[in-house]
Every structure is written in C-alpha cells, then in structure tokens.
Design a protein around this motif. Structure first.
Motif, short mmCIF file in Angstrom:
data_model
loop_
_atom_site.label_atom_id
_atom_site.label_comp_id
_atom_site.label_asym_id
_atom_site.label_seq_id
_atom_site.Cartn_x
_atom_site.Cartn_y
_atom_site.Cartn_z
N LYS E 120 59.73 37.72 41.98
CA LYS E 120 58.34 38.22 41.82
C LYS E 120 58.18 39.38 42.84
N LEU E 121 57.47 40.29 42.19
CA LEU E 121 57.33 41.78 43.04
C LEU E 121 56.06 41.73 43.75
N SER E 122 55.06 40.94 42.96
CA SER E 122 53.47 41.21 43.56
C SER E 122 52.82 40.02 43.64
N ILE E 123 51.42 39.94 44.35
CA ILE E 123 50.52 38.94 44.45
C ILE E 123 49.21 39.54 44.19
N SER E 124 48.39 38.81 43.85
CA SER E 124 47.12 39.35 43.42
C SER E 124 45.80 38.16 43.28
N ILE E 125 44.75 38.50 43.65
CA ILE E 125 43.46 37.88 43.36
C ILE E 125 42.39 38.60 43.18
N ALA E 126 41.46 38.10 42.41
CA ALA E 126 40.13 38.88 41.85
C ALA E 126 39.06 37.77 42.54
N SER E 127 37.97 37.98 43.02
CA SER E 127 36.75 37.31 43.48
C SER E 127 35.66 38.14 43.44
N GLN E 128 34.47 37.55 43.46
CA GLN E 128 33.20 37.95 43.39
C GLN E 128 32.43 37.80 44.55
N SER E 129 31.57 38.64 45.07
CA SER E 129 30.42 38.23 45.83
C SER E 129 29.19 38.62 45.21
N VAL E 130 28.04 38.52 46.00
CA VAL E 130 26.74 38.84 45.36
C VAL E 130 26.75 40.29 44.48
N LEU E 131 27.15 41.08 45.19
CA LEU E 131 26.85 42.34 44.66
C LEU E 131 28.25 43.36 44.26
N SER E 132 29.44 42.65 44.56
CA SER E 132 30.60 43.32 43.82
C SER E 132 31.67 42.43 43.34
N THR E 133 32.51 42.86 42.45
CA THR E 133 33.76 42.12 42.34
C THR E 133 34.76 42.55 42.89
N GLN E 134 35.82 42.12 43.51
CA GLN E 134 36.91 42.89 44.16
C GLN E 134 38.30 42.12 43.71
N ILE E 135 39.32 42.99 43.91
CA ILE E 135 40.77 42.69 43.56
C ILE E 135 41.50 43.11 44.73
N HIS E 136 42.56 42.21 45.14
CA HIS E 136 43.54 42.67 45.70
C HIS E 136 44.78 42.54 45.11
N PHE E 137 45.60 43.25 45.28
CA PHE E 137 46.81 43.43 44.63
C PHE E 137 47.92 44.24 45.71
N ALA E 138 49.19 43.23 45.69
CA ALA E 138 49.88 43.89 46.80
C ALA E 138 51.37 43.70 46.08
N VAL E 139 52.16 44.74 46.56
CA VAL E 139 53.66 44.81 45.91
C VAL E 139 54.59 44.84 47.12
#
Lengths: 188, 188, 188, 188, 188, 188
Positions: E120-139
């Motif tokens: 596995k090279l990477s990890i990632s998550i996407a989630s949501q707040s009231v005003l924005s959607t955010q993605i964390h992606f790490a290698v």
C-alpha cells in the motif's frame, strides 16, 4: 434501505440519535431503520426539540419500542415528511392488528404523534446532521413511568417484537418505492 | 400553505400539472393545494410517469375529485414523501367519514394509491420542475370511464366537495406543522 | 418573517449568534429578525470571521444596536447576499432620517460595513449552521469602547429604538417580497 | 466574476435572458455581468414574471441600458437577493453621480425597482434555469416608448456607458467579496 | 483553486482535516490544495472513517507526503468523487515519473488507495463540514512506522517535493477545468 | 448502480443523452450505466457543449463504443467529477489490456479525453437535467469518419464488447464504493 431488529434491551437517552449510530453499533451501513426495546429517559441536555425544552416537558417511559431511521443526503423537510409518514404507517399497522383481534381501540395520528382519544401512544423527533437526517420514534410497551396519560401496546395486546418486524418491513418497502418514484418520471 | 376550492368543472388532461398553474389561473401565489371536480383523460404525451407510458396504461375517469399540490424549492424525494402522506391523509379522512356513516368499506394505502380490496379509488403522480415539486392526486367520484376495477366516492356515499374541503384543511395544517418542525430543533 | 424588538439590555459576546437563539429566548419560531441594545465584546474564541481572528482585530463597543437575522434552509451565499442588502437598507434608512433632519453626514456601504468617510458605523458577520444561516449586524449607539475610529447614532442624533423598529419592518417587507419573487416566475 | 461592456446596440426582447447568453455571444464563460444599450420590447410569451403577464403590463422602452447577470449553481432565493442588492448598487451609484453634479433628483429603491417620486427608472426580473440563476436589469436612457411614467438617465444627465462601466466594476467587486465571505468563517 | 507547498515538517494527527485549516495557517482563502511532509499518527478519536475505527486499524507512518484539499459548498458525493480522481492523478503522475526512470513498479488504484501488488502506497479520507468538503491524501515517503505492508516514494526513487509540486499543479488544472465544464453546457 | 450491455447497433446522435433514456428503452430504473456499439453523428442542434458549437467542431465517427451514465439527484459538479474519473477508468482498463498484450501504445487522459500522443481515442460530455446528471462517453472502434486524428480500439486490437463489459463492472464497483464512502464517515 436496511432494516435490523436488535434483540437486546437498550436504554434510550437521546444520545442514540446521532449520525452513524446503526453503523457504529450494528454494522448497518447506509440508509437504515433499526428497532429495539428498552426504557426511555431523555435528559433535557439531550433533547433535540426545543419546544419540549422550553416547555420543560419530561420525555420518558419504563419500556418502549424504539425505532431509529437514518437517511443520508436529504434535508430536514424530507426527514419530517418521512417521520409523519412513518407515524401513519405505525398507526395503520396497529389498527390492522386490532381489526384482526376485533379490538375496539381507535387510533389517530396528529402530526408525529399517535393517540387513542386523549391517551398518547408514542413520542417522536426528527433532526439533521451535516450528512444525514434522523428520526426517533418510540411506542409505549407499558404505561409505567410515562409523564402524561398514555396508551401502550400491552393495553392493545400487541407483542412489540411482532409489531416492530412488521413495521421495519413496511417502512423499508415504502422508502424503497419512494426512491424508485423519484427516478422514473419526466420532469415538469 | 394556501388552499383553494375551485367551484368549477375543469377537465384534467395532465397539462394542469405545470409550474404556477394555481397562480396563473387562480392567483394563488406560493406553496399551495387546490381542488376541483372534473373528468380526467391524460394523453400519453402528457403522462409524467414513464412506468405508465411503458405499460401503455390509460389514465382516465369520467368524474374525479382533483388535487394539485405545489411546493417550491424542495426536491422530488420530499415531493414523493409528501405525496404518500397525502394519500394517507385522504384514506384516513374517508375512513373517518365512513365510521360516522357506519359504513363497512375498508380502505388501505399502497404507495400513492388507495384501494378497497382490489378496487382502486385514486390515481396520483409527483414530479419536479426547476422551481417546484408538484403532486396530482385524484379520487374517483363515479366509476364511469375508468380503465380498471374501481371504487368511487358515490359508492361510499361521500360528497366530493365536503371531502375536498376537509382534506384541503388537513393538508394545510400538516404542511404548516412540518415546516414548523424543521425550524425548532437542535441539529445532531 | 417575524420581527421582534427586545426591550432589554443584552450584552452581545458572539454566543448569541447561534441557531434558534430567537426561539430559545423569545419564542420566535422560524425565519426572523430581532433587535436590542447592549454592549458588545466578542472574545476571539467566539469570533466567526477568521479574518478578524488572524488579524487579531478586537470587536467591541460600549453600546450598540444589535440585529440578528436567522433564515432557515438557505445557504451562506444567500446569507451573505442578504447581509449586504441589510447593510444597504440600514444605510438608506439612516440617510433618509438625516435628510429629514437636514443633517450633512454622508454614509456609504462597503461590503457589509457602513462608513462616513473613515469613521466606521457598524460591524457585521454572517455564518451558517446545519439548519440555518444567520447574520449579526450592529450599529454604534455611542463611540465609547470601540477599537477603531467610529461614528455613532448619537453623532447622527438618531434614537436607536426608532431606527431599529423602522429597519425591522423594512427588512421584513424586503424578505417577504424576495420569497414571493421566487414563486411567481417561469423558469428559464 | 467576469464583466463585459458590449459596444453594440442590441434589442432586448426577453430571449436574451437565457442560460449561457454571454458565453454563446461574447465568449464570457462562467459567472458574469454584461451590459449594453438598446431598445426594449418584451412580448408576453417571453415574460418570465407571471405577475406582469396576469396584469397584462407591457414592458418596453425605446432606449435602455441593459444588464444581464448570470450566476451558476445558486438558487433563485440567492438570485433575487442579489437582484435587490444590484438595484441598490445602481441607485447608490446614480445618487453618487448626482451629488457630484449637485443635481436634486432623489432616488429610492422599492424591491427590484428604482424610483424618483412616482417616476420609474428601471425594470428587472430574476429567474432560474437548471444550471444558473439570471437577472435582467435595465435603466431607461430616454423616456420614449415607456408604458408608465418614467425617469431616465437623460433627465439625470448621466452618460449610460459611464454608468454601466462603474456598475460592472462595483458589482464584480461586490460579488467577489460575497463569495470570499462564504469561505472564511467558522460555521455556527 | 489555490495551491501551496508548505516547506515545513508538520505532523499529521487528523486534526489538520478541519475546515479552514489552510486559511487559518497559511492564509489560503477559498478552494485549495496544500501539501507538506511530516510524520503521520492519527489517534482513534480523530479518525473520520468509522470503518477504520470499527476495525481498530491504526493509521500511521514515520514520514509521509500529505495533501489537504478543501472545496467549499459542494457535497460529500462530489468530495469522494474528487478524492478518487485525485488518487488516479497521483498514481498516473508516479507512473509517468517511473516510465522516465525506466523503473518496473506497476501501480494500481483501488478506490481511494494506491497499491503495488499487495503493498500500500497511500492513505486517504474525505469528509464534510457545514461549509466545505475536505480530502486528506498521504503517500508514504519511507516505509518506517507503517502498520501494514507498504511501498514508499523512496522505493520508487521519487523526490516527494518534486512529486508534490507536480500534483498540486495537475489537480489545480483538473479542478479548474471541471468547474469550467459545469458552466458551458446546455442543460438536458 | 445498474449496468447493461445492449447487444444492438444504435446510432448516437445526441438525442440519447436525455433523462430516463435507459429506463424508457431498456427498463433500467435508477442510477445506471449502459453501453452499446454504433455510429456517431451529432447535429449541432443536439450538441450540449457550447464550446464545440462555438468552435463549429463536428463530432462523429463511423463506429464507436458508447456509454451513457445517469445519476439522479446529484449536481453537475459531481457529474463532471465522475466523468473525469470514468475517463481515467477507461484509460487504465485499456492500458491494462495492452500490458497483457505487450502492446506499446501509451495513453494519457487530458480532462475528459483520452489520447495516444496527438491521436484522440474518445469523446465525452456531461450535462444536467432537472432530475439527473448524465455522461456520454464514447471510444472509437474504428478511425473511419472521425473529423480529427484519432486512435481506435482496432489499432489497439481490443474487442469493444470485452472492454465495455469490463468497464461497466469497474464503474459500477467504483460508483457503489463512492456512495458507501459518503455514509460511513464522521463529519468534520
């Protein structure tokens, strides 16, 4: 929509009405309805309906049949509309069971509540989080511990688990057919 | 929500289910429910439910009680949820009238339809335009001209105008209380 | 839209800009604008505008006229658009009052702020919760305790309560006519 | 937001208020405001405001300064709020120009209209398509051909092109700062 | 879309995936993608993916290349779609670099993860707040400290900063062209 | 998500990109991806991308592999994000097949297009109706009849039906896992 009958006594204190409760505890991922039996006592700090908070109306019952519905990515107007429909389904299902039993109780729905004359059979709330809309709906299994004049499933001689399983199935069918109905019409 | 009983025979051919029909014709601005009596015959080109089009199911009746609900700025999932709730209200209202009359007919709701055994009492559709979601719901006043086995208000000895006015009022109350319920809860 | 003038001194510390503040405290259910007079001091932990937090700009005044607008089920783009319109209404209303008094002060709006030359008359913020968008707008009643060069209603010889009641009424009318305007047009 | 002054006479007949008009004709891709001068005559079939259609109010003028705003992916409530703000900006800009000229005309905004006493200076409409919300706003350059008592830029000795360019710039700045204000606040 | 390479070691513990992180810390206002290098260790209380929490899967690595994407006013379905596209861009970019180096590693994307065979090279998550959607992606930059069998940029002889800057630019271009593509089509 | 391989030659002229095309013709109700082979020729009046219309770029090919994706109740930003992801999946799938064949063609994705050097392999568009977002994506089966320098599946020795079935399955899996990923995370 997934359904699950939880064969375990769980006390409802309002904290169960939180996003992903079904996934976190019973591995139910997605739109769902779950049901179980247990006491109900909601501290004011957990009450979502400010009307109850402002009126200082306690919400409790020693033994209730609980339902939690969670629908993702819909707004609260949908959530409350579904809540009213849910109340209607519960009322109809109980009436149907009573017809079979030739029982005389006559129920009516007023908003999200079910009554028999002035006796309240149920409580309910719908609210919203960032990702989902949720409904709690609970029916008295006994009249003990309720703060107002109530009716209960015991009065009606209805087995809560049997009722619960009927309703899980009915609401699943209803929800699925609602979703289908949004994907087969020409726009106006 | 505004309500209006239209004291005039209007034929329903599907073209009435268009945005702003109530405003354009009866000066009803905003969220509304209107009702009237008239024949029903919907050419396939006006049918919104592709399921009916694909099944080549004609939709007609010589005399029906029509309702059109228009709700602005809500999506079709809400619209269909409200439609099911509306069907439930109509069924309950008729059942209530029959109890008073000590009549024996027993109705049940299946999705957006009301039946008595295998006899269909009503038709309905919900769809969406850019700015509003709309519901058409119609109840047979007579059984003439219907393409399937039907039940009608005449069979039930119910005066359509009286029923219509009851339902206009009930649905208005329901809608207003749904909207209120979306503005008094803490989010989750 | 409901309006309410609150005849009571309430200190604004930012915590008032929370969902259902008007319902919780003054039983105002639904879309609303409320107003009152009181000191203003917002700790950084309560500031919603990160620009102010990053600039370490204190926000305070010994005596201000406060407005809180709460609109349900609309997004923040709408909220900020309304906030700018609100600032415009306040400016126009004060200008109108000054014309009557033959006063010479000339106000202009810059985004959500009102100025007279380099003297700032008002502060404002708009933000969003799960269920509503809210605006806080406040006008200096006196210049005491403000961290920047300010103008105040006392300088303009304007009675805050009279101004508040005019604005409550104007904004109510504006909001209601905006909503009506979304329900009487053909889509494009 | 992109802006464009179109240096060409174009007759406005309502068909210009269609999605992508700016992109299709002037290669302006995205959120935009464009302006030009030309006659105005809108057949009833092109009118978007049913209120005007129902009142059989003709909309025309021999020479008007036209603006079309197109904002993507926002709803009509936002669109109408922006329209009101736009009217406010136009009024303020003209008032500012008249102050410089020491002119006595006093304008006021009423909803989406600008008046001087009972003389109407402008017309406007906002509506919605599947992908964007659009505003048409037009100011009389002359009083010829208008169906009601009007005021015009000629009366005010204002050069339409100069006014247009000021407003394009002001509205661009306003819109950009509104968008920025939605992306720098903590939610509530 | 704004981009920023942060030339500073920052430990990622999950708390960085919060609304306005880029604005608060690096003055990046609006839709953005930022990147930096640092260790990764996410306590369970900070994990957003309940699947990981339920599986008690630790998420860590001694040295990773981190990306945070923040998009305002879009929903999580969009956010997750973009996250998958982002993973695809990272994979393609690395493959491209390896082609140049004539390296033999072959990567594939599975949902939001990048693998080389079972590493596995990477990890990632996407989630949501009231005003924005955010993605964390790490290698993974190195394989040290990872709880599963991993591949890392060091294995691939790729300089993380060079890769980061390529990806910032590619994703910015992609995002901007996606937005443009939503504003130049006729609706259906 | 439902998938369907349509074993019939159908000419694509742009009119297939209409809401409910799959339901109307193949009884596929709901979110879906369908595929078939046939010629492609889109009259300008049917083109949805105004960029192509403005550039007067003909879109055609004698034989193409067509895909239509329809997703209900999502916006066009989602639709275009998915379209890009779809292009990425098609490219990866073809590359995978070529690796097995030890073929040397190297493909890259640029927005919604797939290229091999300066030869274009595919065309695509995404747009929106009131109820759904739709994507058309087509890959050249032969190079005949194309208006630009193209690559085709025949050049790559890839059987279109085999490719289509792989992609139907891959995209179904991807879509389902995207939806699941929106229903198992804590909000931010």
């Amino acid at each position: 929509m997934k359904t699950k009958w939880i064969n375990k006594i769980i006390k409802y204190d309002g904290s169960q009405l939180r996003p992903l409760f079904g996934y976190e505890n019973f591995n139910i991922l997605g739109n769902s309805i779950i049901a179980w039996i247990g006491p109900c006592e909601i501290p004011f700090s957990n009450m979502k309906d400010l009307e109850d908070v402002l009126a200082v109306s306690p919400i409790r019952g020693d033994f209730m049949l609980h339902f939690i519905v969670e629908i993702f990515h819909q707004n609260l107007f949908s959530g409350v509309s579904l809540q009213r429909l849910f109340a209607s389904i519960v009322k109809d299902e109980i009436m149907e069971m009573m017809t079979v039993k030739k029982s005389k109780f006559k129920l009516f729905r007023d908003g999200d509540d079910i009554y028999c004359l002035d006796r309240k059979l149920s409580i309910s709330i719908a609210s919203q989080s960032v990702l989902s809309t949720q409904i709690h709906f609970a029916v008295n299994v006994t009249n003990e511990g309720t703060p107002v004049k109530t009716l209960c499933l015991k009065d009606l001689k209805i087995e809560p688990e049997i009722l619960a399983k009927m309703i899980l199935k009915k609401f699943q069918t209803e929800y699925n057919s609602i979703v289908a109905a949004t994907m087969k019409v020409r726009s106006l």
